[in-house]
Motif scaffolding. Structure first.
Motif, PDB file in Angstrom:
ATOM      1  N   ALA A   1       0.829  -1.208   0.000  1.00 18.33           N
ATOM      2  CA  ALA A   1       0.000   0.000   0.000  1.00 18.33           C
ATOM      3  C   ALA A   1       0.862   1.256   0.000  1.00 18.33           C
ATOM      4  O   ALA A   1       0.562   2.228  -0.701  1.00 18.33           O
ATOM      5  N   ALA A   2       1.953   1.254   0.760  1.00 17.26           N
ATOM      6  CA  ALA A   2       2.838   2.420   0.804  1.00 17.26           C
ATOM      7  C   ALA A   2       3.510   2.648  -0.549  1.00 17.26           C
ATOM      8  O   ALA A   2       3.644   3.788  -1.005  1.00 17.26           O
TER       9      ALA A   2
ATOM     10  N   ILE B   1       3.709   5.703  -5.746  1.00 15.93           N
ATOM     11  CA  ILE B   1       3.553   5.707  -7.205  1.00 15.93           C
ATOM     12  C   ILE B   1       2.449   6.677  -7.607  1.00 15.93           C
ATOM     13  O   ILE B   1       2.604   7.464  -8.543  1.00 15.93           O
ATOM     14  N   GLU B   2       1.344   6.636  -6.886  1.00 15.23           N
ATOM     15  CA  GLU B   2       0.230   7.536  -7.190  1.00 15.23           C
ATOM     16  C   GLU B   2       0.633   9.003  -7.029  1.00 15.23           C
ATOM     17  O   GLU B   2       0.312   9.839  -7.873  1.00 15.23           O
TER      18      GLU B   2
ATOM     19  N   VAL C   1       3.513  14.282 -12.010  1.00 10.41           N
ATOM     20  CA  VAL C   1       3.859  14.316 -13.439  1.00 10.41           C
ATOM     21  C   VAL C   1       2.726  14.923 -14.236  1.00 10.41           C
ATOM     22  O   VAL C   1       2.944  15.743 -15.143  1.00 10.41           O
ATOM     23  N   ARG C   2       1.500  14.566 -13.915  1.00 12.97           N
ATOM     24  CA  ARG C   2       0.345  15.112 -14.635  1.00 12.97           C
ATOM     25  C   ARG C   2       0.211  16.619 -14.436  1.00 12.97           C
ATOM     26  O   ARG C   2      -0.259  17.322 -15.319  1.00 12.97           O
ATOM     27  N   ARG C   3       0.564  17.093 -13.253  1.00 14.19           N
ATOM     28  CA  ARG C   3       0.435  18.515 -12.946  1.00 14.19           C
ATOM     29  C   ARG C   3       1.588  19.351 -13.468  1.00 14.19           C
ATOM     30  O   ARG C   3       1.467  20.572 -13.522  1.00 14.19           O
TER      31      ARG C   3
END
Length: 69
Positions: free
Chosen positions: A50-51, A56-57, A63-65
Motif C-alpha cells: 500500500a505504501a 507511485i500515485e 507528473v500530470r500537474r
C-alpha cells in the motif's frame, strides 16, 4: 524511493529478485509490473504494498500537474 535511498538500479533489482534489465524498463515506463513484482519491490524497500502504491500515485499526480516544457 530507490533514488532517495541511494541504491543503484542493478543493486535494487538484485535485492528485489527482479531481472535488472526488466527493472530498468519498469522505471522508464516501458513495462507494466504485475502485482507480484510490485510486492517484491515493496518488500525490497521494506515498505508495504500500500505504501509503494501511494508513492507511485503521488508521483503520477505530480507528473500530470507538471507544465509541459
Amino acid at each position: 524511493m530507490r533514488l532517495e535511498r541511494g541504491v543503484a538500479q542493478d543493486a535494487f533489482a538484485l535485492l528485489a529478485g527482479i531481472d535488472r534489465s526488466y527493472y530498468g524498463k519498469l522505471e522508464r515506463g516501458e513495462r507494466q509490473p504485475s502485482i507480484a513484482v510490485l510486492l517484491k519491490c515493496a518488500t525490497a524497500f521494506a515498505e508495504s504494498g500500500a505504501a509503494l502504491m501511494a508513492a507511485i500515485e503521488r508521483e503520477l499526480v505530480a507528473v500530470r500537474r507538471a507544465p509541459n516544457a
